[in-house]
Every structure is written in C-alpha cells, then in structure tokens.
Design an enzyme around this catalytic site. Structure first.
Site, mmCIF file in Angstrom:
data_model
loop_
_atom_site.group_PDB
_atom_site.id
_atom_site.type_symbol
_atom_site.label_atom_id
_atom_site.label_comp_id
_atom_site.label_asym_id
_atom_site.label_seq_id
_atom_site.Cartn_x
_atom_site.Cartn_y
_atom_site.Cartn_z
ATOM 1 N N SER A 37 0.853 -1.191 0.000
ATOM 2 C CA SER A 37 0.000 0.000 0.000
ATOM 3 C C SER A 37 0.883 1.234 0.000
ATOM 4 O O SER A 37 2.052 1.173 0.381
ATOM 5 C CB SER A 37 -0.872 0.027 1.252
ATOM 6 O OG SER A 37 -0.083 0.379 2.375
ATOM 7 N N ASP A 38 0.307 2.350 -0.386
ATOM 8 C CA ASP A 38 1.005 3.596 -0.111
ATOM 9 C C ASP A 38 0.820 3.891 1.380
ATOM 10 O O ASP A 38 -0.028 3.297 2.044
ATOM 11 C CB ASP A 38 0.489 4.745 -0.991
ATOM 12 C CG ASP A 38 1.505 5.903 -1.047
ATOM 13 O OD1 ASP A 38 2.434 5.932 -0.217
ATOM 14 O OD2 ASP A 38 1.363 6.779 -1.925
ATOM 15 N N TRP A 39 1.632 4.801 1.881
ATOM 16 C CA TRP A 39 1.699 5.036 3.325
ATOM 17 C C TRP A 39 0.376 5.579 3.879
ATOM 18 O O TRP A 39 -0.068 6.655 3.477
ATOM 19 C CB TRP A 39 2.862 5.978 3.612
ATOM 20 C CG TRP A 39 4.167 5.250 3.826
ATOM 21 C CD1 TRP A 39 5.025 5.392 4.893
ATOM 22 C CD2 TRP A 39 4.779 4.241 2.989
ATOM 23 N NE1 TRP A 39 6.102 4.539 4.771
ATOM 24 C CE2 TRP A 39 5.981 3.822 3.618
ATOM 25 C CE3 TRP A 39 4.431 3.614 1.795
ATOM 26 C CZ2 TRP A 39 6.821 2.853 3.085
ATOM 27 C CZ3 TRP A 39 5.270 2.641 1.261
ATOM 28 C CH2 TRP A 39 6.438 2.277 1.899
ATOM 29 N N GLY A 87 -2.388 4.343 3.184
ATOM 30 C CA GLY A 87 -3.366 4.285 2.094
ATOM 31 C C GLY A 87 -4.236 3.033 2.148
ATOM 32 O O GLY A 87 -4.966 2.753 1.205
#
Ligand code: BGC
Length: 812
Positions: A292-294, A296
């Site tokens: 995942s993005d941070w 996210g």
C-alpha cells in the site's frame, strides 16, 4: 435492445471502443467490478528477470518454517530504521527489510547522490542513461542497507500539467514512460535491490488524494468521512494510457507495485479488486507483491481479498510484538486467519510474493546492514537507541555499525551528463553556445544557492536553485552546484566578467537592471523557476516569484536575453517570441550537478540533445485537460470528490493533434547546435510471424500480459544524418497512425518507437525501429484483450511529433 457489444461494454464498466466515444455518462464509471479470488503466484519468469521459479521454491521452504504470527510480519509494516520496514525474525535468521524513498535518491540518507528527476530522465530520451541511473541508484540503496527502492513512478503519468508529482515520473506519453520504467527497473534490480513501480493506478492529482483525516495510522476512516477523489476512467483509456507503462514494469520483472491513495471508479486503489486481482495480477500476470502507499490502506479483509499483500507503514507507534500492531493487518490479520475469515492460503500467497523477489535477488546473503544515517521517518537522522524497534533490529544483526557510509562513488559524472541530456533547448537565435564572452550577467533567483538547507523536503525554495522538487520524492543533498557558482568558475577560466542580480524584486523594479548592470553585458542569462511537490498540485503553470515579469523586464533591457527555466514540468512562457529573448533552455530538475550540467550546455561542451517529453502550449487555458478536480460544490458530501477522465485517450499531444491545435513547442521537439536530416524514404518489413495479425491473439499469460502482444511484428528503418558542423545526438521518433477502424477518439498518432544516435558532422546512420503487436493494438473492451484493428497503418518518422520527415504505411 442494445447491441450486444454495447451491453458487454456496459457490464465491464466501460464504453465501447468505437460507438459514442465522445459521450460521457458519469454513472458508468462510479463502480468497479468485483474480481475475486486473488490469484496465487506460480513462479513464472519475467522477460527482464529470470529465476522466479527457483526463488519461489526457496520462499516456500522458508514459509514452511514460519508460525502464523511470523507470516503476518511479512505483510505488515513495522517501526524500524527506514521509511518502511518489515521487522526481522531472528528465530529464522531473517534480518528484516528496509524500504526507502525514492525515485531520484535514497531520500533521507547522508552521503548519497541526488540524481536527475524522472522528468529530466525522460527528456533525455536516452535508454542507456536511464539504465545507468537505475543501476547507480540501486548501488546506493544497497550500500546503505536498503533492500527496497520505492520507485520508479508511472503514476502520475501526467494527465494534468498541474499535478504536483508529475516530475517524479517521466512523461505523459505512456510509451516513453514505459521505456523509462523498464530501463530503471532492470538497472536497479541488477544490483540486487528490489524496485517498486508506483502508484497503481490513475493517481493523477494530489488534491484530495486521501480521505479526510486519515493521514494518520491510528485512525481507521469511517464511511461518514469525506472520501478521497475518485479517478473515473473508462477501460480503454485505463489500458492504453495508464496501465501501459506498468505493463513494461511487470515485464521487466519488478518486485513490487505500490497501490495509490485515491479511489478508482469509486473504490480505493488499495482494495480495488478489478485493478489489483484483475488487471495487475491476472491480466499482467504480476508475480510480485502489492504494497500500500503510506496510510493508504482503508480496509483489512477487504484489501487482502482484493489483492493487497502488504500494508505500509503498518503502524506508527508499534510495540515490538506483531500481535499488538494497531493496524489493519498485524494482529487483526492473524485473527482473521485464525477465525477463518481469511484463508491461510491467501496469507501464504502474500508471504510468498514478498519472499520470492527477496530470494531471487539474493538478498538473503551478504546484504549490507542498514546505515544509521538512513533516518527515521519523517526526517530524523540517527537511530534512537531507546526506540522500541532498536533491540530487535540490532540483535538480528540488521544494522550497520558504521554510520554515514559514503555511497556516491563516481556517480556525479552520470548525474552531470544526464542532467545536461535532460535539458531541452527550444529556442536559439545563434545566442548559444557562448564563446568566451567578455561580459555576461546572471539574473534571477534560480541562479543562486539555497538558503533553506540541503534537504529539499517541503519548503518552497525561494530564493535559490531547484535541482529537484519536494515531498517523498526529494533528496538530501551533500552538494548542490548552483548555476551562478558554476558559471563563475567557467568565467574565471575564460576571463569573462560576470555581473549578477539574484533578487527577483529588484529585477522587476523599473530601472533595476539599468542602474545595477554596467557595462552592458554581451548576454543576460536569466534563471527562473517553478516549484512542484507531493501533497499539493501546482496552482498555475506560471513561473514562481514573478518569473515571467523578470524575463520581460530583462528582455527590455538586454537584447541578448537567454532564459533558463528550472521546473518540474510545463510552464506558461508568454515571452518566448520576444525578439530580445534569443535562447530558451528548459533545465527541468537535473539533480545535484545542476550548475555544471547547465554550463556544459551553455558553453557547448555538450551539444543539447534533450527533447520535450510533453507539449508546451501557449496559454494555460490551452491545456483544457490541465484542470484537476480542485474543489467540490458540497464539501460535506462524503462522495463529492469525483474526477471524470472525460478526455479519455486525449492527453498531452494526443489532445493538440486530435483537435488540430497549434502549439509553440510540441512533444518530441528540441534543438541542437547542429542540424539533422532524415531520409524521406523509409523501409517497412514485416517480421516473419506477422501474417495473421488482425484481431486478438490466442489467450496466454506471462508477466507483462499476453506474450503475443510483445512479439515483434514490423521493422522500420530510416536514415538519419548530421548536416551541421558539430557532433550531436539526434532523436529520431516513430509515430503510428492507427486505421479508422480503431474508432472515434483514437489519437491521430502515437509514439511507438524512438532511438538516440550520436553523429559526427556529415555522418549518416541507419536507425531500426521495432514495432510489437501491442504497438499496433487498441484495448478491446469487449474481448478484454489487445486487438489489432484492420486497415491502413500510417508510419510517421520524424524529429518531433510535428516535424515528420517521412511517411509510409502498411495494411493489415
Ligand atoms: C508517497 C509514496 C512514498 C511514501 C513513503 C507516500 O506519501 O505517496 O510515494 O513512497 O509516502 O514515503
């Protein structure tokens, strides 16, 4: 009854490729079809990286040793020395994984290089330099003990010229970006470091990229919060623009893909089963892991089932025991498996996907420990021995005893070369190159050194040079060579008198230049800039701090005004045809050697060879597609943020060509100190297996998609010649015009091959362009496959998208 084709297209949440291409029915794009279950990896080799099957066997043997809680460790970010961390498990001899930003540098670390941005790299149109940049970045990551490079970037692609992060990626042209993705990934991974292609997918604006109040790991967003923007994209556009460069990444063997923040057709990128399970893991046959993005991740079981394999950064304030992780995964995932909500086989696949690239790249053997100077997120420069994680990492032998390891080697040489190669000369009335001028003036606040320190994080750097932009894609500099500094050094050797004014306010004050500069310089070099950063879209395409006024004022006073812009993308430059503006150089974001790179070009030690990786239009309103969704009428409506990609395939030059609009500087354009000609005849040869190309290939799957779409089907040759007096590098470009059967809304022509060739004066070389089946295809929303339309294909070979020197065709 609706025709069958239309019905099928509607079911797919798409529009037919031909009919009604210009209508937009928002309601068709607000949902994303469910695709379950999440496919298991099987160890298929990528064209760019072999050995997946043997590595998978190692991963399986390792997995067999792990307890349930230990398996979960590989899926959940944890506190540690890096921007993202997978915790060590000393019981099984696993030392953890250190994930670091970012695309152009090991961001937080000391004694590391800051390379030219993706944008500059794309502007070089130079595969070799792209590859070398990736390799050197990989070497630096390895040297600092980071197994995972969070880059390269193909999302944002550059749909909007205003998007704050376009410069981290390469070009709004998917073909050029695809080449840059593949070269970077192969370069990085050749050093034993994993690359992470990000951000998947259709992440084309910063504004409202995250839902309200959730950029905070402890908060689990609720449905009554205002949700992130939804990128509403139809299927053909999704494939032909946004998926395209990621397919190159997967084919190159990228280890991981990072999901984006925003929603795609109504569903969060980190739990969108259509794009993760469907497009990425099935259609593109991706064998690595999705992180995942941070912050996210917005769901536990939902994201696991939709295809997310790892959540980052996991938890902010994490106790050193995985069961206590206040995260969507961690202890919650353990429980979900224990109570049967998530099948253990799904967890096993998640872990195998994480471990296979680790074994494949030999990271289990002899990888350096993490350098304490790598910094703890957000920007702390040293380990804090009292940190909860410290004992674990230290007892696992994962930390390097030496701090501030210098990993820069001789990389500044490449940085200087690529920095210059990514600068694009768009106007030159004979003003350049400079030849031992007697007196010059250096003007504008982008020429000088910075005042705000060397970590270009999130400060709008005024005054001072902008070698890169801000946010997670920035870098901590050891050294920035400002233009004024490098020009002074050169001037000293040449015996040139250098006058300078760096204060833009002074430069726009009437009489400011006249009074301060004497004698009249032979040339006025004006350095103007435009900042761009993660977290905010650009408010306009204007230059910062009155840059345009500065240029206009200087030009009124100096008949030989040479302008150097320093920015992360397109700018409005209304003075470009001013007769006193004798040359314009777009310097982009060239990294730490900025001053040296620009001196190399200005003085002709290096012949400019960069080409525009985007279109430069006259006015901001000409980029009708530049306007991102920047506000909503009802801010309390949780679902108000919608971004309809109504322009479909027509971004950047595809838009200007389709509507036959004139632009001052087109995609692919760039001048040199010599001239090139292309023969007006080109040869086109089908490759032997190209006999029955029409339609869709037989189903098959491998990383990067159906192998048939990568088959080479045509070779085109052309002859390029240097007709001038100095050695230079030409960039011949091939554009394909698809037949009318490709449907309404199909771009007029699209870049499908290019080369960069060095030529001495008078020298002539044959260039061979190779076309794959994908290069001739459209995405067929009904068959859900790349399909070659029938009819006549125009082949346009030229020196820019609008300087076409030879045209020919073939019929399928
Ligand atoms: C960015 C990513 C980056 C991550 C870690 C996020 O805000 O979108 O590109 O890798 O932070 O710093």
């Amino acid at each position: 009854m609706a025709p069958l084709k239309t019905v099928a297209a509607l079911l797919l949440g798409a529009v037919a490729s031909v009919e009604g291409a210009q209508d937009w029915d928002h309601s068709l794009f607000t949902t994303s079809p469910p695709v379950y279950p999440s496919p298991n990896m099987t160890g298929v080799d990528a064209a760019g990286l072999a050995g997946w099957s043997a590595a998978l066997e190692k991963a399986e043997a390792f997995l067999a040793k792990l307890t349930l809680e230990e398996k979960v460790v590989f899926t959940t970010g944890a506190p540690g020395p890096c921007v993202g961390n997978i915790a060590p498990i000393p019981r099984v001899g696993f030392k953890g994984l250190c994930l670091q930003d970012g695309p152009l540098s090991i961001r937080q670390a000391t004694y590391a290089s800051v390379f030219p941005a993706g944008l500059s790299t794309a502007a070089s149109w130079d595969r070799e330099l792209m590859h070398l940049r990736g390799k050197y970045l990989g070497e630096e990551f390895r040297g600092k003990g980071s197994q995972i490079y969070l880059g390269p970037v193909a999302g944002p692609l550059g749909r909007s010229a205003l998007a704050g992060r376009n410069w981290e990626g390469f070009s709004p042209d998917p073909y050029l970006t695809g080449v840059a993705m593949e070269e970077t990934i192969i370069g990085v991974q050749s050093t034993g470091v994993q690359a992470v292609a990000k951000h998947w997918i259709a992440y084309e604006q910063e504004t409202q990229r995250n839902p309200e109040g959730t950029f905070d790991a402890d908060t689990i967003p609720s449905v009554d919060q205002v949700q992130s923007v939804s990128s509403n994209v139809e299927d053909r556009t999704m494939h032909e623009l946004y998926v395209w460069p990621f397919a190159n990444a997967v084919r190159a063997g990228v280890s991981s893909v990072m999901s984006a923040y925003q929603r795609i057709n109504g569903s969060y990128a980190g739990q969108n089963s259509k794009t993760l399970n469907g497009i990425l893991k099935t259609e593109l046959g991706f064998e690595g892991y999705v992180m995942s993005d941070w912050m996210g991740t917005h769901g536990g079981v939902a994201s696991v089932e939709a295809g997310l394999d790892q959540t980052m950064p996991g938890a902010w304030n994490w106790e050193p025991h995985f069961d206590d992780v206040p995260s969507w995964y961690g202890g919650n995932l353990t429980t979900a498996v224990q109570n049967g909500t998530v099948a253990e086989s799904r967890l096993d696949d998640m872990v195998k996907r994480v471990l296979t690239p680790y074994f494949l790249l030999g990271q289990d053997e002899g990888f350096p420990g993490v350098d304490p100077s790598s910094g703890i997120y957000p920007a702390n420069n040293n380990f804090e021995p009292e940190s909860d994680w410290y004992d674990l990492w230290s007892s696992a032998g994962a930390l390097n005893s030496e701090s501030n390891v210098d990993v820069r080697a001789n990389h500044s040489k490449l940085i200087r070369e690529l920095g210059a190669a990514g600068m694009v000369l768009i106007k030159n009335n004979g003003a350049l190159p400079l030849s031992k001028p007697k007196d010059i003036a250096v003007l504008g606040n982008a020429a000088g050194d910075v005042e705000n320190g060397l970590f270009y994080r999130d400060v709008n750097y005024a005054p001072g040079v902008l070698p890169v932009g801000g946010g997670s894609g920035t870098g901590r500099f050891e050294n920035v060579v400002a233009p004024l500094e490098a020009i002074k050094a050169r001037a000293k050797a040449d015996g040139t008198h250098v006058q300078y004014i760096l204060n833009n306010t002074r430069l726009i004050t009437s009489g400011g230049i006249g009074q301060m500069i004497a004698p009249q310089p032979e040339a006025c070099l004006v350095f103007v800039k435009a900042w761009a950063s993660e977290g905010a879209d650009r408010e306009s395409l204007e230059l910062d701090q009155n840059g345009n006024e500065v240029v206009e004022n200087v030009a009124q006073n100096c008949s030989n005004t040479i302008v150097i812009t320093n920015s992360g993308g397109q700018n409005v430059i209304p003075w470009h045809s001013h007769p006193n503006v004798t040359a314009i150089l777009l310097a982009h974001f060239p990294g730490e050697e900025f001053g040296n790179s620009v001196v190399d070009i200005l003085y002709g030690d290096v012949n400019p060879s960069g080409r525009l990786p985007y279109t430069l239009a006259e006015k901001e309103s000409d980029y009708y597609f530049a306007n991102i969704t920047s506000s909503v009428s009802n801010p309390n409506d949780t679902n108000a943020w919608q971004s309809d990609f109504t322009e479909r395939l027509l971004i950047d030059y595809r838009h200007f060509d389709y509507y036959n609009l004139s632009v001052p500087y087109e995609f692919g354009f760039g001048l040199s100190y010599t001239n090139y000609s292309l023969s007006d005849s080109i040869t086109i040869k089908p490759v032997s297996n190209s006999s029955s190309l029409a339609g869709v290939p037989a189903p098959s799957n491998a990383p990067g998609g159906n192998p048939a779409i990568w088959e080479e089907v045509y070779k085109v040759t052309a002859t390029v010649k240097n007709t001038g007096a100095v050695t230079g590098k030409a960039v011949p470009q091939l554009y394909i015009q698809l037949p009318a059967s490709a449907g309404e809304g199909t771009p007029v022509k699209q870049l499908r091959s290019f080369d960069k060739v060095e030529l001495t004066p008078g020298e002539e070389k044959t260039v061979t362009f190779t076309l794959t089946r994908r290069d001739l295809s459209i995405w067929d929303v009904v068959s859900q496959e790349w399909s070659v339309p029938t009819g006549t294909f125009g082949v346009h070979v030229g020196l820019s998208s609008r300087d076409i020197k030879a045209k020919s065709s073939f019929t399928i």
